[in-house]
Design an enzyme around this catalytic site. Structure first.
Site, PDB file in Angstrom:
ATOM      1  NE  ARG A 234     122.288 125.161   7.116  1.00 54.98           N
ATOM      2  CZ  ARG A 234     121.179 125.628   6.567  1.00 54.98           C
ATOM      3  NH1 ARG A 234     121.149 126.869   6.123  1.00 54.98           N
ATOM      4  NH2 ARG A 234     120.115 124.867   6.448  1.00 54.98           N
TER       5      ARG A 234
ATOM      6  CG  ASP B 251     121.906 113.731   6.831  1.00 51.04           C
ATOM      7  OD1 ASP B 251     121.350 112.987   6.001  1.00 51.04           O
ATOM      8  OD2 ASP B 251     121.902 114.976   6.727  1.00 51.04           O
ATOM      9  CG  ASN B 252     118.245 115.811   8.251  1.00 49.62           C
ATOM     10  OD1 ASN B 252     119.301 116.347   8.570  1.00 49.62           O
ATOM     11  ND2 ASN B 252     117.664 116.035   7.094  1.00 49.62           N
TER      12      ASN B 252
END
Length: 516
Positions: free
Chosen positions: A119, A279-280
């Site tokens: 997003r 992924d963070n």
């Protein structure tokens, strides 16, 4: 160190999703910001070019003057129709071709395969106002991308306010973080647990490359793309590493040190991320992706701030360990570039000493110690033990501790009364006072130094919730108020004293999860 050779195929986007991305795309528009896109110099396999999906009748929810100043923007200009359209994704500057990046990652310790910007859409990068480097501008909540999976590509007002406020709060605390330029909102509804209104956060950082960006190419056995990404990161952000014998090993070492130091920062301010998936994790050592975060209140090292995290993988106490685990995951992904397992292990070995040394240094600052002594670790362990036993509020304790006097260490009732077991505090306070006396500490100077590193104001969940509920009724004043307070977390601000209070009873029922 184990290297599981996992392989996952990259699945193409279904045709019906591709078609949906081509509808209602944003028109072009000239804009005074001069954009380029360094990330777009990577081969097309690293991203998908696409336009944001517009939102109807956008309005400004909040803007950060400090973040705007980083790119030389006057915050008042963000209120114009042109800026609202730009930072909602309704128009796109003529020189910009937006994109969303692909990456993969481990989520809650399990390989999740391809992820990507589900997003978030990168507009490009602009020059820093001070002439040192560039900042990428990314719209979070700007609509469907090829990586949205089953999502709608939107962010809601609730989560956008939380990310905006915490990004700026962390920056004011001196903790490396992505920044938040502004939030724009719309009355368009999106469905979560219940219908909520949509919003877009404009995030900024030198780069949004993640550990998972490297994992993506490793697990798909595409080592040329892996090398291309690593070379891009080194050349753009760590150019001095080119002078080393093995720049890829040097890159892993540098990222490991930055991650370890970031974890020490988090622990000593009581910050809990909640979703420390690979992924963070930022390749620049920044706090990235604010979702179900929290600041420690009643001290409990096993506290889990993320309601989704039923197993407690990302509890407060485990954050340093998970930071190291994530570095090992990055090390595995970089193994084909670095060359040998021994070199990877050598680079990763720096994590524990880097974390330990920085944590202890930060703790010495928090309690006002000027010198290093071997017994300091024991002093801190003792303190955290009695804080846990009495469920002492983390932020209040360290802020009030500066009022302690060496000549009467048990005489500050505002500190002592935070403990259920007051004799236990008295015992520690006497030990602490003796340590201060041994280095001839001055009460007045020590208080000034401690108050400069121990915040009085942090973004407690109940404060965020109050601002969110008002904003959901189109009253954005509390968001602005909180931002102004959190931008000066170390100042006394007597007019805002109530924002430093213990949380009210109703806050005990608040829960944040991955949807937050």
């Amino acid at each position: 160190m184990r290297y599981a050779r996992l392989s996952r195929d990259v699945h193409p986007l279904p045709l019906h999703r591709i078609v949906s991305l081509t509808s209602s795309i944003s028109p072009r528009h000239a804009d005074p910001l001069t954009f380029s896109n360094g990330f777009a110099t990577l081969p097309p396999a690293h991203y998908t070019r696409l336009m944001p999906t517009p939102l109807p009748e956008p309005y400004l929810v909040a803007a950060s003057a400090h973040a705007a100043a980083l790119i030389g923007v006057d915050v008042t200009s963000l209120q114009t129709d042109a800026s609202l359209a730009l930072f909602t994704g309704n128009v796109v500057p003529e020189q910009v071709t937006p994109l969303s990046a692909v990456y993969s990652g481990h989520q809650f310790g399990v390989w999740a395969g391809q992820l990507g910007d589900g997003r978030a859409i990168l507009l490009g990068d602009v020059a820093a106002a001070n002439g040192e480097g560039r900042y990428e501008l990314q719209l979070k909540g700007a609509g469907l991308t090829p990586y949205s999976r089953m999502g709608d590509g939107r962010a809601v007002l609730r989560s956008s306010i939380r990310e905006f406020l915490c990004s700026e709060a962390m920056a004011a605390l001196g903790i490396p973080t992505t920044r938040a330029l502004c939030i724009t909102g719309s009355d368009q509804l999106v469905l979560r647990e219940q219908p909520e209104t949509a919003a877009v956060v404009t995030r900024t950082a030198p780069s949004f490359v993640r550990f998972g960006s490297f994992e993506h190419w490793f697990y798909n056995q595409k080592h040329d793309e892996l090398k291309t990404l690593a070379d891009y990161v080194i050349d753009q952000f760590y150019p001095s590493l080119r002078e080393t014998g093995n720049p890829y090993k040097a890159l892993l070492t540098e990222v490991t040190v930055r991650t370890a130091r970031l974890m020490a920062h988090w622990q000593t301010v009581g910050f809990m991320h909640g979703v420390m998936n690979t992924d963070n994790m930022s390749i620049l050592g920044l706090t990235l992706d604010y979702g179900p975060f929290g600041f420690m209140e009643a001290f409990d090292p096993h506290h889990i701030c993320n309601h989704t995290d039923q197993q407690g993988r990302y509890s407060y106490a485990r954050q340093p360990q998970i930071g190291e685990w994530n570095c090992y995951a990055l090390g595995q992904a970089m193994l084909p570039l670095i060359g040998t397992i021994e070199d990877v292990q050598s680079a990763l070995r720096i994590y524990k000493p880097a974390f330990g040394e920085h944590f202890v240094d930060l703790m010495r600052e928090k309690v006002g110690l000027q010198t290093r002594q071997p017994e300091d670790t024991g002093l801190f362990d003792h303190l955290f033990g009695i804080m846990q036993d009495s469920h002492v509020d983390f932020t209040l304790f360290f802020r009030k501790l500066s009022d302690l006097k060496i000549g009467n260490p048990t005489g500050v009732e505002a500190v002592r009364d935070l403990f259920l077991d007051r004799p236990a505090f008295d015992e520690w306070a006497l030990q602490y006072a003796a340590r201060l006396q041994a280095e001839s500490s001055d009460d007045t100077r020590r208080k000034l130094a401690m108050d400069a590193v121990n915040p009085k104001y942090v973004l407690r969940n109940y404060l965020a919730q109050t601002a969110i509920e008002k904003a959901q009724n189109k009253d954005f004043s509390e968001v602005a108020k909180l931002l102004s307070i959190l931008e000066r977390p170390f100042d006394e601000q007597p007019e805002n004293e109530q924002y430093a209070d213990l949380p009210p009873d109703w806050a005990n029922d608040l829960e944040v999860s991955c949807s937050s």
